[in-house]
Design a protein around this motif. Sequence first.
Motif, short mmCIF file in Angstrom:
data_model
loop_
_atom_site.label_atom_id
_atom_site.label_comp_id
_atom_site.label_asym_id
_atom_site.label_seq_id
_atom_site.Cartn_x
_atom_site.Cartn_y
_atom_site.Cartn_z
N VAL A 123 33.31 -45.36 51.68
CA VAL A 123 32.89 -46.68 52.04
C VAL A 123 32.08 -47.25 51.09
O VAL A 123 32.31 -48.81 51.21
CB VAL A 123 31.80 -46.19 53.05
CG1 VAL A 123 31.18 -47.70 53.82
CG2 VAL A 123 32.61 -45.57 54.42
N MET A 124 31.35 -46.90 50.17
CA MET A 124 30.60 -47.66 49.22
C MET A 124 31.66 -48.43 48.20
O MET A 124 31.64 -49.51 47.86
CB MET A 124 29.63 -47.08 48.50
CG MET A 124 28.40 -46.55 49.34
SD MET A 124 27.50 -48.07 50.06
CE MET A 124 27.13 -48.84 48.52
N GLN A 125 32.57 -47.59 47.94
CA GLN A 125 33.73 -48.14 47.08
C GLN A 125 34.31 -49.29 47.53
O GLN A 125 34.70 -50.35 46.88
CB GLN A 125 34.48 -46.92 46.63
CG GLN A 125 33.93 -45.92 45.54
CD GLN A 125 34.88 -44.84 45.07
OE1 GLN A 125 35.87 -44.55 45.93
NE2 GLN A 125 34.42 -43.95 44.26
N ALA A 126 34.74 -49.11 48.92
CA ALA A 126 35.29 -50.14 49.78
C ALA A 126 34.54 -51.43 49.72
O ALA A 126 35.11 -52.56 49.55
CB ALA A 126 35.68 -49.67 50.97
N TYR A 127 33.30 -51.22 50.12
CA TYR A 127 32.43 -52.48 49.97
C TYR A 127 32.32 -53.33 48.67
O TYR A 127 32.33 -54.50 48.96
CB TYR A 127 31.07 -51.65 50.53
CG TYR A 127 30.08 -52.97 50.56
CD1 TYR A 127 29.96 -53.93 51.58
CD2 TYR A 127 28.97 -53.05 49.66
CE1 TYR A 127 29.24 -55.13 51.51
CE2 TYR A 127 28.06 -54.01 49.63
CZ TYR A 127 28.05 -55.02 50.55
OH TYR A 127 27.28 -55.89 50.65
N GLN A 129 34.52 -53.10 46.49
CA GLN A 129 36.07 -53.98 46.11
C GLN A 129 35.86 -54.91 46.82
O GLN A 129 36.41 -56.01 46.43
CB GLN A 129 36.83 -52.85 46.46
CG GLN A 129 38.55 -53.55 46.07
CD GLN A 129 38.32 -53.62 44.65
OE1 GLN A 129 38.25 -52.69 43.85
NE2 GLN A 129 39.22 -54.83 44.26
N VAL A 130 35.58 -54.85 48.24
CA VAL A 130 35.38 -56.31 49.16
C VAL A 130 34.71 -57.51 48.34
O VAL A 130 35.12 -58.62 48.43
CB VAL A 130 35.12 -56.00 50.60
CG1 VAL A 130 34.86 -57.13 51.29
CG2 VAL A 130 36.20 -55.22 51.31
N LYS A 131 33.48 -56.96 48.12
CA LYS A 131 32.44 -58.03 47.38
C LYS A 131 32.98 -58.67 46.11
O LYS A 131 33.19 -59.87 45.82
CB LYS A 131 31.25 -57.32 47.09
CG LYS A 131 30.27 -57.26 48.18
CD LYS A 131 28.85 -56.50 47.87
CE LYS A 131 28.33 -56.70 46.56
NZ LYS A 131 27.08 -56.23 46.37
N LYS A 132 33.94 -57.77 45.46
CA LYS A 132 34.54 -58.20 44.16
C LYS A 132 35.45 -59.10 44.39
O LYS A 132 35.77 -60.12 43.68
CB LYS A 132 34.92 -56.97 43.25
CG LYS A 132 35.24 -57.24 42.10
CD LYS A 132 35.40 -56.17 41.00
CE LYS A 132 36.19 -55.03 41.55
NZ LYS A 132 36.58 -54.05 40.47
#
Length: 134
Positions: A123-127, A129-132
Motif C-alpha cells: 500500500v505504501m509503495q503504491a501510494y 508511486q501515485v504521488k510521484k
Amino acid sequence: MEDKKYTFEELCTLTGVSSRTLRYYIQIGLVDKPIGQTRGAHYLSLHIEKILRIKQLTEAGISLERIREVLSGSPMPLPERTKKPGDISVRTHLWVGEGIELEVSAETAGLSPEKLRQFLKGVMQAYEQVKKDA
C-alpha cells in the motif's frame, strides 16, 4: 482402534444440548439415529462432531433448514457475528498520508502477520508511486 461409545445422556452432557433438542434433531434427521436399539443403543464421536457443528450454526443464527443444506455439503459463508458490548476488536491502523488512513482487521481479512506486513508495505509503495506520478 475402536471408536468410544456414548449413551444418549453422555451425548447431551458432552455437547451441552438438551435431551429434548437432541431428540428433535434425531427426529427431523439432522443427527443420525443411534447405532443399535433399546438399551444397547449408542452414539459415536461422529455424532458428537455433528451435534457440535449444528450447535455452532444455530448460535450463529442459521435456520435448521439451512443447516440441513450445509450438512449435506452445500457451501455456505457464515454470517458475521454481531458485536456485543464488551467485545474486543484488534485492528491495525496505517497512516498513509495526509487524509489517508487504512484500517485492517487481520483476523477478519485472514492475513497472517507476515502477509499483513507485506500488504501494508505494498500500500505504501503504491501510494508513493501515485504521488510521484501526479
